[in-house]
Scaffold this active site. Structure first.
Site, PDB file in Angstrom:
ATOM      1  N   ASP A   1      -2.633  -7.333  -9.954  1.00  0.00           N
ATOM      2  CA  ASP A   1      -2.863  -8.758  -9.732  1.00  0.00           C
ATOM      3  C   ASP A   1      -2.678  -9.455 -11.073  1.00  0.00           C
ATOM      4  OD1 ASP A   1      -3.615  -8.036  -7.149  1.00  0.00           O
ATOM      5  OD2 ASP A   1      -5.723  -7.874  -7.707  1.00  0.00           O
TER       6      ASP A   1
ATOM      7  N   ASP B   1      -8.188 -10.517   5.181  1.00  0.00           N
ATOM      8  CA  ASP B   1      -9.175 -10.492   4.098  1.00  0.00           C
ATOM      9  C   ASP B   1     -10.559 -10.658   4.696  1.00  0.00           C
ATOM     10  OD1 ASP B   1      -6.983 -10.354   2.495  1.00  0.00           O
ATOM     11  OD2 ASP B   1      -7.255 -12.307   1.535  1.00  0.00           O
TER      12      ASP B   1
END
EC number: 5.3.1.16
Length: 240
Positions: free
Chosen positions: A129, A8
């Site tokens: 998500d 990330d």
């Protein structure tokens, strides 16, 4: 089962978040290019990269770094984070990225997802998500009233070939993946599913593999030593 080490990116560095909270970031490596190369050298066969800045700004903020990571690692790379236009997808794929993940826009702009899948097929993955079973958007800042199962079914109808499912409540918590929701998805749709969020051990990877999933993403557990790259390689090989 394909296992994806996760990188990330925030402000040009490798970070980990807790439950998607940008205020709870921990820098795990200041050099993402070195991190990508290290994962590949240790046996990674596919990398999962998220442009967290891009998720917030809706544009590929860390694109140049991602291109360098791909070149250094010499393995396939899938990228997500703020991809909301065909021009962005074109640029990513033309620059050598192997698969692009459409996240928030999969819910907010289904016509865009449909057009991307029609143009690029398997090079497009859709991200779901969710928190408590409901889809989240905009870098996990907004929770909708759409069920993750309903959205997955809609994606299947659009010929999406791969879904990456993240349970936000478990992401970065090392509390184990949501096996119940992954099993429900596996029964609900027939396309490739990648589990993300909560993986804390080799046993978690093995449990996901036993569900018959296409893939799983390993993040925090890999950085803090709960899982080794040897574990990933061995679980991958045992699943084939």
């Amino acid at each position: 089962m394909q296992i994806f080490p996760a990188i990330d990116l925030k402000n040009g560095q490798c970070v980990r978040l807790f439950q998607g909270d940008f205020s709870k970031k921990i820098i795990v490596n200041e050099d993402p290019i070195a991190q990508a190369k290290s994962f590949a050298k240790s046996g990674a066969t596919y990398l999962h990269i998220v442009d967290l800045d891009g998720a917030l700004e809706g544009r590929p903020v860390n694109l140049e770094i991602i291109q360098q990571m791909k070149k250094a690692a010499k393995v396939p790379v899938q990228v997500g984070g703020g991809i909301r236009s065909m021009a962005q997808i074109d640029y990513y794929l033309q620059s050598g990225i192997d698969r692009v993940i459409i996240g928030s826009a999969a819910l907010t702009d289904p016509d865009f997802l449909q057009a991307a899948v029609k143009k690029y097929g398997s090079k497009i993955a859709a991200g779901i998500d969710a928190k408590n079973g409901f889809v989240a958007t905009s870098g996990w800042l907004n929770i909708s009233q759409v069920s993750f199962l309903d959205l997955a079914k809609q994606m299947e109808a659009m010929n999406v070939e791969t879904i990456i499912y993240t349970d936000i409540s478990r992401d970065g918590t090392l509390t184990g993946p949501n096996l119940e929701q992954m099993a429900a998805l596996q029964k609900h749709v027939t396309i490739n599913l990648i589990a993300s969020g909560g993986v804390s051990s080799r046993a978690d990877l093995e449990a996901l593999s036993e569900l018959g999933l296409y893939g799983a993403i390993a993040g925090k557990a890999l950085y803090n030593g709960n899982i080794s790259m040897s574990d990933i390689v061995e679980v991958e090989q045992s699943a084939y």
